[in-house]
Scaffold this motif. Sequence first.
Motif, PDB file in Angstrom:
ATOM      1  N   TYR A  77       0.843  -1.195   0.000  1.00  0.00           N
ATOM      2  CA  TYR A  77       0.000   0.000   0.000  1.00  0.00           C
ATOM      3  C   TYR A  77       0.881   1.247   0.000  1.00  0.00           C
ATOM      4  O   TYR A  77       1.865   1.329   0.736  1.00  0.00           O
ATOM      5  CB  TYR A  77      -0.901  -0.014   1.227  1.00  0.00           C
ATOM      6  CG  TYR A  77      -1.826   1.177   1.325  1.00  0.00           C
ATOM      7  CD1 TYR A  77      -3.003   1.229   0.594  1.00  0.00           C
ATOM      8  CD2 TYR A  77      -1.501   2.252   2.147  1.00  0.00           C
ATOM      9  CE1 TYR A  77      -3.839   2.329   0.675  1.00  0.00           C
ATOM     10  CE2 TYR A  77      -2.333   3.345   2.242  1.00  0.00           C
ATOM     11  CZ  TYR A  77      -3.513   3.390   1.503  1.00  0.00           C
ATOM     12  OH  TYR A  77      -4.346   4.473   1.596  1.00  0.00           O
ATOM     13  N   LYS A  78       0.522   2.225  -0.838  1.00  0.00           N
ATOM     14  CA  LYS A  78       1.256   3.480  -0.922  1.00  0.00           C
ATOM     15  C   LYS A  78       0.631   4.495   0.022  1.00  0.00           C
ATOM     16  O   LYS A  78      -0.461   5.006  -0.252  1.00  0.00           O
ATOM     17  CB  LYS A  78       1.249   4.013  -2.353  1.00  0.00           C
ATOM     18  CG  LYS A  78       2.002   3.116  -3.331  1.00  0.00           C
ATOM     19  CD  LYS A  78       1.987   3.724  -4.727  1.00  0.00           C
ATOM     20  CE  LYS A  78       2.774   2.834  -5.714  1.00  0.00           C
ATOM     21  NZ  LYS A  78       2.802   3.420  -7.080  1.00  0.00           N
ATOM     22  N   PHE A  79       1.328   4.735   1.134  1.00  0.00           N
ATOM     23  CA  PHE A  79       0.825   5.699   2.103  1.00  0.00           C
ATOM     24  C   PHE A  79       1.032   7.108   1.575  1.00  0.00           C
ATOM     25  O   PHE A  79       2.092   7.438   1.027  1.00  0.00           O
ATOM     26  CB  PHE A  79       1.549   5.532   3.449  1.00  0.00           C
ATOM     27  CG  PHE A  79       1.261   4.222   4.114  1.00  0.00           C
ATOM     28  CD1 PHE A  79       0.123   4.081   4.899  1.00  0.00           C
ATOM     29  CD2 PHE A  79       2.117   3.138   3.972  1.00  0.00           C
ATOM     30  CE1 PHE A  79      -0.147   2.876   5.530  1.00  0.00           C
ATOM     31  CE2 PHE A  79       1.847   1.941   4.581  1.00  0.00           C
ATOM     32  CZ  PHE A  79       0.712   1.805   5.362  1.00  0.00           C
ATOM     33  N   PRO A  80       0.049   7.984   1.759  1.00  0.00           N
ATOM     34  CA  PRO A  80       0.178   9.354   1.240  1.00  0.00           C
ATOM     35  C   PRO A  80       1.111  10.184   2.111  1.00  0.00           C
ATOM     36  O   PRO A  80       1.310   9.904   3.298  1.00  0.00           O
ATOM     37  CB  PRO A  80      -1.253   9.878   1.315  1.00  0.00           C
ATOM     38  CG  PRO A  80      -1.869   9.122   2.416  1.00  0.00           C
ATOM     39  CD  PRO A  80      -1.256   7.750   2.365  1.00  0.00           C
ATOM     40  N   LEU A  81       1.686  11.237   1.466  1.00  0.00           N
ATOM     41  CA  LEU A  81       2.514  12.172   2.204  1.00  0.00           C
ATOM     42  C   LEU A  81       1.630  13.073   3.046  1.00  0.00           C
ATOM     43  O   LEU A  81       0.573  13.523   2.604  1.00  0.00           O
ATOM     44  CB  LEU A  81       3.370  13.018   1.239  1.00  0.00           C
ATOM     45  CG  LEU A  81       4.395  12.254   0.396  1.00  0.00           C
ATOM     46  CD1 LEU A  81       5.049  13.204  -0.603  1.00  0.00           C
ATOM     47  CD2 LEU A  81       5.458  11.624   1.290  1.00  0.00           C
ATOM     48  N   CYS A  82       2.057  13.337   4.252  1.00  0.00           N
ATOM     49  CA  CYS A  82       1.307  14.228   5.121  1.00  0.00           C
ATOM     50  C   CYS A  82       1.549  15.666   4.698  1.00  0.00           C
ATOM     51  O   CYS A  82       2.672  16.020   4.291  1.00  0.00           O
ATOM     52  CB  CYS A  82       1.733  14.018   6.566  1.00  0.00           C
ATOM     53  SG  CYS A  82       0.797  15.048   7.722  1.00  0.00           S
ATOM     54  N   SER A  83       0.543  16.480   4.794  1.00  0.00           N
ATOM     55  CA  SER A  83       0.639  17.868   4.345  1.00  0.00           C
ATOM     56  C   SER A  83       1.699  18.635   5.126  1.00  0.00           C
ATOM     57  O   SER A  83       2.403  19.480   4.561  1.00  0.00           O
ATOM     58  CB  SER A  83      -0.716  18.567   4.483  1.00  0.00           C
ATOM     59  OG  SER A  83      -1.148  18.523   5.836  1.00  0.00           O
ATOM     60  N   ILE A  84       1.821  18.331   6.412  1.00  0.00           N
ATOM     61  CA  ILE A  84       2.798  19.080   7.213  1.00  0.00           C
ATOM     62  C   ILE A  84       4.215  18.575   6.973  1.00  0.00           C
ATOM     63  O   ILE A  84       5.191  19.248   7.316  1.00  0.00           O
ATOM     64  CB  ILE A  84       2.461  18.975   8.704  1.00  0.00           C
ATOM     65  CG1 ILE A  84       2.501  17.508   9.157  1.00  0.00           C
ATOM     66  CG2 ILE A  84       1.110  19.589   9.003  1.00  0.00           C
ATOM     67  CD1 ILE A  84       2.281  17.347  10.652  1.00  0.00           C
ATOM     68  N   ASN A  85       4.383  17.358   6.388  1.00  0.00           N
ATOM     69  CA  ASN A  85       5.704  16.785   6.144  1.00  0.00           C
ATOM     70  C   ASN A  85       5.933  16.552   4.645  1.00  0.00           C
ATOM     71  O   ASN A  85       6.750  15.727   4.263  1.00  0.00           O
ATOM     72  CB  ASN A  85       5.879  15.464   6.888  1.00  0.00           C
ATOM     73  CG  ASN A  85       5.775  15.648   8.388  1.00  0.00           C
ATOM     74  OD1 ASN A  85       6.390  16.556   8.938  1.00  0.00           O
ATOM     75  ND2 ASN A  85       4.994  14.808   9.044  1.00  0.00           N
ATOM     76  N   GLU A  86       5.179  17.263   3.825  1.00  0.00           N
ATOM     77  CA  GLU A  86       5.217  16.978   2.385  1.00  0.00           C
ATOM     78  C   GLU A  86       6.578  17.338   1.787  1.00  0.00           C
ATOM     79  O   GLU A  86       7.084  16.645   0.906  1.00  0.00           O
ATOM     80  CB  GLU A  86       4.104  17.768   1.693  1.00  0.00           C
ATOM     81  CG  GLU A  86       3.949  17.409   0.225  1.00  0.00           C
ATOM     82  CD  GLU A  86       2.756  18.086  -0.411  1.00  0.00           C
ATOM     83  OE1 GLU A  86       2.526  17.900  -1.601  1.00  0.00           O
ATOM     84  OE2 GLU A  86       2.024  18.812   0.325  1.00  0.00           O
TER      85      GLU A  86
END
Length: 781
Positions: A77-86
């Motif tokens: 599964y490809k976990f999404p990048l977090c907006s605060i850690n993008e």
Amino acid sequence: MSAKRKINDYFSKQSKQIDEPQLSPNKIQITEKIPEYHDQIESMPHVNDIGIFVNRDLTDDEKYSVLTKVWVPLATYKFPLCSINEKRGLKFQFKWLLEFNWLAYSEKNQGAYCKHCVVFAKTGGVGSQPLRKLVYEAFNAWKKALEVFRKHSTCVYHVTSVVKSDQFLNIFTKKQPSIIAAICEDRKVQIQENRKKLVPIIECIILCGRQEIALRGHNDSGKMCVNEELSNDGNFRAILRYRAKGDQFLKLYLENNQRYKYIGAKIQNEIIAACGDIIQKKIVEKINAAECFSILADETTDVSNKEQLTLCVRYIDDQNNLCEDFLKYVNIDSLTGASLSSAILNGLTSCGVQCDFLFGQGYDGASNMSGKCRGVQAIICEKYPHALYVHCAAHSLNLAVSTASNIKPIRNCLGILEKMYTFFNTPKRSSVILSEIDGCDFEPKVKSLKRLCATRWVQRYDAVNDFVELFPFVVAALEIISEWNDSSATDASILLKAFDSEFLISLQVIKNLFSYGLLLCKQLQSEQIDLMEAVCLAENTVLALKDIRSNTDEEFKQIFVKSEEMAAIININLSVKRIAKRQTNRANPFTDSMNNATCEMVIEVYYRTTIFVPYVDHFIGQLEARFLAHKNIFKGFEAIFSKNQCLNACELESFQNLLEFYSPTINKDNSLAELKIWRIKLLQNQIVIKTALDALRVCCPNLYPNINKLLKILSTLPVSTSTPERSFSTLKRVKTYLRNSMAEDRLNGLTMLAIHKDVIVTPDEVLDEMAKKPRKLEILL
């Protein structure tokens, strides 16, 4: 390794973790940790995403889903990048799921949660600070992930949540007993043994309560030896000792040195109160289920000079049977309308009765109860307008008879009968009557005189009838006693002279007319009679009396003949009193027919005119006046019982007024149509209805809901207060001179056991009720 084998290995290890929970995170090989329900995830992706269950009150099924079926992403599964850690390219790592078995990822909220804390953690941190990250909010600060995860694993609230999860899964899946039972394996056995010890004690108290046996004695405390008979230590301990002689388990329990044996006075009161509460709850459940009841209340003074208000209810059970049940006694200090009404409403509320279903009030005619301004019925009607007041029909009949009996010859006759009972109510004088009966060939059905009933005048028929039957023996006994050389001789001579013509005829008149009211009096004391049937019986009694009034010559002729037979026993001839032209102290009729008639006819006409006719007229007038108010109460209900298909104007107006009064309980729009269809049913099926209860049993609540409700209200309206008065009889037997200091809870409990013998109370129910309070002896699992 095949995928199928990996999944089987994963399930086996997961079951081991459930059976043997680890309070600290365990690291396992990545190849050994395979997510659950991959096949379901492919067909229904993210259906058990943990984000769905956050900040909610979860059901047991949902808790089970979070702990065992929560969505786990695949290793690919490809976990999404977090907006605060993008910018730094930080994201959730799949290996964290394998390192921390409590961790769950939410695609919905793009963050991590602790599945145990989501379900069970409420507060945590220092000073029970509110929880946020990993519990109520998704954690997505991936830079500090490992530090936060390791710290969370050691938190007290997390460890507690893991233990609660393990306990929940064991109970929910019925694999293991509770944690308390696991810690102490013999706890359940000990509780069962404790309950077994207390069962015979509870059964003994229930037996004494049912049979109205006093429990206490002069010395009912201290150690108890089964084979040692103490001096009057009470019926309870005596019965318990007798039972223990055949029960070795109970004997060992009573004779051991255990401190808490549950046989003292305090625990007796608790068991009695628990029995009363159980019976009361069962009755209240039926009352609230009926959604329609009437209150019956009356007051009396007990042996300790306390004013006791008894509360009873009249309702219809689920089998369409009328019930009148005792609820409780209420100790009152004031007899004003405000105090009594407050005691009645508070008493109903304390029992758990819903007063919104109050549709009737039944009391006696005292001004503090029936007053239109400050009486109990007026005050309660202000709060519950549909609660109609009905004056006790038995009291109405009693007042009618007592008022009609104020005619001087009738009053004097009843006074002489009371004096006669008082005179012979001694062993020395009553033995004279018995000796006369034994020396006679004819043996009467009764052998002693009865006292005139002080409360119910119609019940005096028995005393009058017995006196007439024993009249020859009474005369003979008075003649013997009049020859004695003491004061009894004077009283006997005076009573003999009281047997004149007026007394003998009045006696026969009373016996004749009281017999017509006796049937009505007995029926009014029945629980199954409704107001419509009571008024119908009263009207039939009036019609019978009117028939006597229209045939006074024939009716009084029979009375006159019987009076002559009694006069022959005492060797007198019936005669009239001296007739003068002007007489004010007694009746003094004089007509031309009397002047031209023979002597015997003059005597008959004189007493018919002075005693019989006035008494019949007074009796009829009083019954019509007293029961007219009862007839007006169910005016409007009469349209339900008519067999005519068409409503006349009078019936329509009365029925509409009835609907208006009971609105909004009754739907006014549909009721008229229901009434017409109901009357067609009665006409076509030729259904014979005598009472409202008969109509209720053939009225389907689904087809005729409004008619059914009206019939239920009519059936529930009170008729008499006989049930409260019967509870006073129980009060006199339970609270005697030697038991006059009992508290109100004990009195109510014993009364409930004595009156409601048909309501079953088991020792297990009593133990469960007692376990609601903290106990030194554990009795509840």
